[in-house]
Design a protein around this motif. Sequence first.
Motif, PDB file in Angstrom:
ATOM      1  N   ASN A 146       0.821  -1.207   0.000  1.00 49.75           N
ATOM      2  CA  ASN A 146       0.000   0.000   0.000  1.00 49.75           C
ATOM      3  C   ASN A 146       0.859   1.263   0.000  1.00 49.75           C
ATOM      4  OD1 ASN A 146      -2.602   1.361   0.104  1.00 49.75           O
ATOM      5  ND2 ASN A 146      -2.013   1.932   2.194  1.00 49.75           N
ATOM      6  N   GLN A 147       1.933   1.262   0.779  1.00 50.71           N
ATOM      7  CA  GLN A 147       2.829   2.430   0.798  1.00 50.71           C
ATOM      8  C   GLN A 147       3.437   2.656  -0.587  1.00 50.71           C
ATOM      9  OE1 GLN A 147       5.154   1.022   4.242  1.00 50.71           O
ATOM     10  NE2 GLN A 147       4.954   3.112   5.055  1.00 50.71           N
ATOM     11  N   GLU A 148       3.860   1.583  -1.226  1.00 45.18           N
ATOM     12  CA  GLU A 148       4.422   1.708  -2.564  1.00 45.18           C
ATOM     13  C   GLU A 148       3.372   2.249  -3.539  1.00 45.18           C
ATOM     14  OE1 GLU A 148       6.643  -0.856  -6.085  1.00 45.18           O
ATOM     15  OE2 GLU A 148       5.758  -1.937  -4.398  1.00 45.18           O
ATOM     16  N   ALA A 149       2.152   1.754  -3.425  1.00 49.03           N
ATOM     17  CA  ALA A 149       1.068   2.217  -4.303  1.00 49.03           C
ATOM     18  C   ALA A 149       0.779   3.701  -4.075  1.00 49.03           C
ATOM     19  CB  ALA A 149      -0.189   1.382  -4.061  1.00 49.03           C
ATOM     20  N   LEU A 150       0.810   4.149  -2.829  1.00 45.24           N
ATOM     21  CA  LEU A 150       0.585   5.561  -2.522  1.00 45.24           C
ATOM     22  C   LEU A 150       1.663   6.439  -3.156  1.00 45.24           C
ATOM     23  CD1 LEU A 150      -0.475   5.305   1.227  1.00 45.24           C
ATOM     24  CD2 LEU A 150      -1.892   6.187  -0.640  1.00 45.24           C
ATOM     25  N   VAL A 151       2.906   6.021  -3.022  1.00 47.09           N
ATOM     26  CA  VAL A 151       3.999   6.794  -3.619  1.00 47.09           C
ATOM     27  C   VAL A 151       3.865   6.803  -5.141  1.00 47.09           C
ATOM     28  CG1 VAL A 151       6.508   6.882  -3.977  1.00 47.09           C
ATOM     29  CG2 VAL A 151       5.592   6.505  -1.680  1.00 47.09           C
ATOM     30  N   ASN A 152       3.590   5.646  -5.724  1.00 47.34           N
ATOM     31  CA  ASN A 152       3.470   5.574  -7.186  1.00 47.34           C
ATOM     32  C   ASN A 152       2.332   6.428  -7.717  1.00 47.34           C
ATOM     33  OD1 ASN A 152       5.685   3.936  -7.807  1.00 47.34           O
ATOM     34  ND2 ASN A 152       4.543   2.068  -7.424  1.00 47.34           N
ATOM     35  N   SER A 153       1.194   6.397  -7.046  1.00 52.57           N
ATOM     36  CA  SER A 153       0.057   7.181  -7.547  1.00 52.57           C
ATOM     37  C   SER A 153       0.304   8.681  -7.400  1.00 52.57           C
ATOM     38  CB  SER A 153      -1.246   6.778  -6.846  1.00 52.57           C
ATOM     39  OG  SER A 153      -1.213   7.118  -5.476  1.00 52.57           O
ATOM     40  N   SER A 154       0.949   9.095  -6.321  1.00 52.05           N
ATOM     41  CA  SER A 154       1.236  10.519  -6.148  1.00 52.05           C
ATOM     42  C   SER A 154       2.385  10.957  -7.052  1.00 52.05           C
ATOM     43  CB  SER A 154       1.493  10.861  -4.678  1.00 52.05           C
ATOM     44  OG  SER A 154       2.441   9.996  -4.105  1.00 52.05           O
ATOM     45  N   TRP A 155       3.286  10.056  -7.392  1.00 51.67           N
ATOM     46  CA  TRP A 155       4.327  10.337  -8.380  1.00 51.67           C
ATOM     47  C   TRP A 155       3.662  10.649  -9.719  1.00 51.67           C
ATOM     48  CZ3 TRP A 155       8.720  11.717 -10.375  1.00 51.67           C
ATOM     49  CH2 TRP A 155       9.175  11.208 -11.593  1.00 51.67           C
ATOM     50  N   GLU A 156       2.635   9.895 -10.056  1.00 51.55           N
ATOM     51  CA  GLU A 156       1.900  10.144 -11.304  1.00 51.55           C
ATOM     52  C   GLU A 156       1.256  11.535 -11.281  1.00 51.55           C
ATOM     53  OE1 GLU A 156       2.039   8.357 -14.075  1.00 51.55           O
ATOM     54  OE2 GLU A 156       3.368   6.963 -13.044  1.00 51.55           O
ATOM     55  N   ALA A 157       0.718  11.933 -10.137  1.00 52.32           N
ATOM     56  CA  ALA A 157       0.128  13.274 -10.000  1.00 52.32           C
ATOM     57  C   ALA A 157       1.209  14.344 -10.152  1.00 52.32           C
ATOM     58  CB  ALA A 157      -0.583  13.418  -8.655  1.00 52.32           C
ATOM     59  N   PHE A 158       2.363  14.128  -9.565  1.00 48.14           N
ATOM     60  CA  PHE A 158       3.490  15.053  -9.671  1.00 48.14           C
ATOM     61  C   PHE A 158       3.899  15.218 -11.136  1.00 48.14           C
ATOM     62  CE2 PHE A 158       8.102  15.568 -10.090  1.00 48.14           C
ATOM     63  CZ  PHE A 158       8.317  16.737  -9.387  1.00 48.14           C
ATOM     64  N   LYS A 159       3.976  14.119 -11.875  1.00 54.75           N
ATOM     65  CA  LYS A 159       4.425  14.151 -13.272  1.00 54.75           C
ATOM     66  C   LYS A 159       3.484  14.933 -14.182  1.00 54.75           C
ATOM     67  CE  LYS A 159       4.993   9.951 -14.605  1.00 54.75           C
ATOM     68  NZ  LYS A 159       5.412   8.682 -15.228  1.00 54.75           N
ATOM     69  N   GLN A 160       2.252  15.150 -13.759  1.00 59.32           N
ATOM     70  CA  GLN A 160       1.288  15.864 -14.599  1.00 59.32           C
ATOM     71  C   GLN A 160       1.719  17.298 -14.884  1.00 59.32           C
ATOM     72  OE1 GLN A 160      -1.255  14.168 -16.061  1.00 59.32           O
ATOM     73  NE2 GLN A 160      -0.269  12.469 -15.010  1.00 59.32           N
ATOM     74  N   ASN A 161       2.484  17.906 -13.956  1.00 61.19           N
ATOM     75  CA  ASN A 161       2.939  19.281 -14.181  1.00 61.19           C
ATOM     76  C   ASN A 161       4.266  19.517 -13.455  1.00 61.19           C
ATOM     77  OD1 ASN A 161       3.272  21.997 -14.651  1.00 61.19           O
ATOM     78  ND2 ASN A 161       1.135  22.509 -14.253  1.00 61.19           N
ATOM     79  N   ILE A 162       5.300  18.871 -13.962  1.00 56.64           N
ATOM     80  CA  ILE A 162       6.613  18.961 -13.312  1.00 56.64           C
ATOM     81  C   ILE A 162       7.141  20.400 -13.260  1.00 56.64           C
ATOM     82  CG2 ILE A 162       9.030  18.220 -13.408  1.00 56.64           C
ATOM     83  CD1 ILE A 162       7.971  15.513 -14.476  1.00 56.64           C
ATOM     84  N   PRO A 163       7.009  21.199 -14.325  1.00 52.73           N
ATOM     85  CA  PRO A 163       7.525  22.577 -14.218  1.00 52.73           C
ATOM     86  C   PRO A 163       6.906  23.356 -13.050  1.00 52.73           C
ATOM     87  CG  PRO A 163       7.142  22.029 -16.510  1.00 52.73           C
ATOM     88  CD  PRO A 163       6.560  20.899 -15.694  1.00 52.73           C
ATOM     89  N   ARG A 164       5.580  23.264 -12.876  1.00 48.51           N
ATOM     90  CA  ARG A 164       4.925  23.982 -11.779  1.00 48.51           C
ATOM     91  C   ARG A 164       5.351  23.414 -10.428  1.00 48.51           C
ATOM     92  NH1 ARG A 164       0.179  23.548  -8.848  1.00 48.51           N
ATOM     93  NH2 ARG A 164      -0.691  21.917 -10.167  1.00 48.51           N
ATOM     94  N   HIS A 165       5.419  22.090 -10.337  1.00 48.94           N
ATOM     95  CA  HIS A 165       5.802  21.470  -9.065  1.00 48.94           C
ATOM     96  C   HIS A 165       7.272  21.752  -8.727  1.00 48.94           C
ATOM     97  CE1 HIS A 165       1.891  19.795  -8.779  1.00 48.94           C
ATOM     98  NE2 HIS A 165       2.044  18.955  -9.782  1.00 48.94           N
ATOM     99  N   SER A 166       8.108  21.915  -9.756  1.00 44.86           N
ATOM    100  CA  SER A 166       9.512  22.249  -9.480  1.00 44.86           C
ATOM    101  C   SER A 166       9.611  23.635  -8.843  1.00 44.86           C
ATOM    102  CB  SER A 166      10.361  22.167 -10.750  1.00 44.86           C
ATOM    103  OG  SER A 166      10.160  23.263 -11.609  1.00 44.86           O
ATOM    104  N   VAL A 167       8.720  24.538  -9.231  1.00 40.99           N
ATOM    105  CA  VAL A 167       8.698  25.880  -8.626  1.00 40.99           C
ATOM    106  C   VAL A 167       8.321  25.774  -7.148  1.00 40.99           C
ATOM    107  CG1 VAL A 167       7.483  28.101  -8.595  1.00 40.99           C
ATOM    108  CG2 VAL A 167       8.263  27.125 -10.770  1.00 40.99           C
TER     109      VAL A 167
END
Length: 152
Positions: free
Chosen positions: A7-28
């Motif tokens: 479950n912990q791995e799944a949580l990280v993977n799913s939120s990683w997918e959310a992060f990847k949706q807008n890396i430039p904004r999240h990098s800011v």
Amino acid sequence: MVSFTENQEALVNSSWEAFKQNIPRHSVVFYTSILEKAPGAKDMFSFLATGVDQNNPKQTAHAQKFFEMTRDSAVQLRAKGEVVLADAISKNLGCVHAQKGVLEPHFAVLKEALLKTIKEAVGDKWSDELSNAWEVAYDELAAAVKKSMTSA
């Protein structure tokens, strides 16, 4: 050995997918958070010489690599119970971090910025369980980097 659940791995993977949706904004969000806590850290990132800018490809690439390595750490923890960096990566990270003068408090600043960024990326899916999963993955990655610094 660290116990890291499916479950912990799944949580990280799913939120990683959310992060990847807008890396430039999240990098800011990520680098702004770092510089708010540790303004001097600006000198540790050559691509921040002109400030935080979502149109900076080096800033975006560095943020993506950092979050990707943390996500990969979660995968390793689930599979092996530990984070092991490949020799070339370990040597490179150790040397760069040692040369830049990275100290223990810097790791805490990065962790806080990581969590703040993921929280923004996932919005209402944020939870203590999700936070904990990223914290464990980051802490184990940070331990591997610190170890590589001592042998650099």
